[in-house]
Design a protein around this motif. Structure first.
Motif, PDB file in Angstrom:
ATOM      1  N   ALA A  60      -8.487 -13.899   7.773  1.00 34.88           N
ATOM      2  CA  ALA A  60      -8.496 -12.694   8.597  1.00 34.88           C
ATOM      3  C   ALA A  60      -7.275 -11.853   8.260  1.00 34.88           C
ATOM      4  N   VAL A  61      -7.261 -10.637   8.785  1.00 34.64           N
ATOM      5  CA  VAL A  61      -6.040  -9.852   8.825  1.00 34.64           C
ATOM      6  C   VAL A  61      -5.313 -10.224  10.109  1.00 34.64           C
ATOM      7  N   TYR A  62      -4.066 -10.604   9.995  1.00 34.87           N
ATOM      8  CA  TYR A  62      -3.272 -11.024  11.142  1.00 34.87           C
ATOM      9  C   TYR A  62      -2.342  -9.902  11.567  1.00 34.87           C
ATOM     10  N   TYR A  63      -2.325  -9.636  12.873  1.00 29.88           N
ATOM     11  CA  TYR A  63      -1.558  -8.540  13.435  1.00 29.88           C
ATOM     12  C   TYR A  63      -0.506  -9.037  14.413  1.00 29.88           C
ATOM     13  N   CYS A  64       0.696  -8.582  14.245  1.00 30.67           N
ATOM     14  CA  CYS A  64       1.775  -8.774  15.201  1.00 30.67           C
ATOM     15  C   CYS A  64       1.606  -7.776  16.340  1.00 30.67           C
ATOM     16  N   ALA A  65       1.918  -8.184  17.567  1.00 36.88           N
ATOM     17  CA  ALA A  65       1.714  -7.320  18.718  1.00 36.88           C
ATOM     18  C   ALA A  65       2.780  -7.533  19.780  1.00 36.88           C
ATOM     19  N   ALA A  66       3.197  -6.443  20.407  1.00 39.24           N
ATOM     20  CA  ALA A  66       4.094  -6.477  21.559  1.00 39.24           C
ATOM     21  C   ALA A  66       3.280  -6.200  22.807  1.00 39.24           C
TER      22      ALA A  66
END
Length: 127
Positions: A92-98
């Motif tokens: 998958a494409v992995y996304y960092c999130a706040a």
């Protein structure tokens, strides 16, 4: 505003490991719960794991428990995701999130709970 940049994605074989990093700038990183999401073509972006602002509490999606480890070093404005025993379904494409401040589900955030997103990094696990 907070800017988030992921790195560390790549191609690995089944059973291998990768370590992702998320570098933050422009805001009070230590004041946010953080999370990782992932997305594959044709599917909704899905929750993977979250960590509290001080790092004391975590919450993992069932499919990654025992294999993935989230951590953060606030002094470096950086969050990490150590991924072991990788499977093709982890591709998958992995996304960092706040996570948006004040949410009541900070350790189980939905996409609508996210204040800031990174650009994503591709993880591909071959069989």
């Amino acid at each position: 505003q907070v800017q988030l940049v992921e790195s560390g994605g790549g191609l690995v074989q089944t059973g291998g490991s990768l370590s992702l990093s998320c570098a933050a700038s422009g805001g009070a990183f230590s004041g946010y719960n953080m999370a990782w999401f992932r997305q594959t073509p044709g599917k909704e972006r899905e929750f993977v794991v979250a960590i509290s602002w001080g790092g004391q509490s975590t919450n993992y999606e069932d499919s990654v428990k025992g294999r993935f480890t989230i951590s953060r070093v606030n002094a470096k404005n950086t969050m990490y995701l150590q991924m072991n025993a990788l499977k093709p379904e982890d591709t998958a494409v992995y996304y960092c999130a706040a996570v948006r401040r004040g949410t009541l589900r900070a350790l189980a955030p939905r996409t609508s709970d996210i204040a800031y997103w990174g650009q994503g990094t591709q993880v591909t696990v071959s069989s």
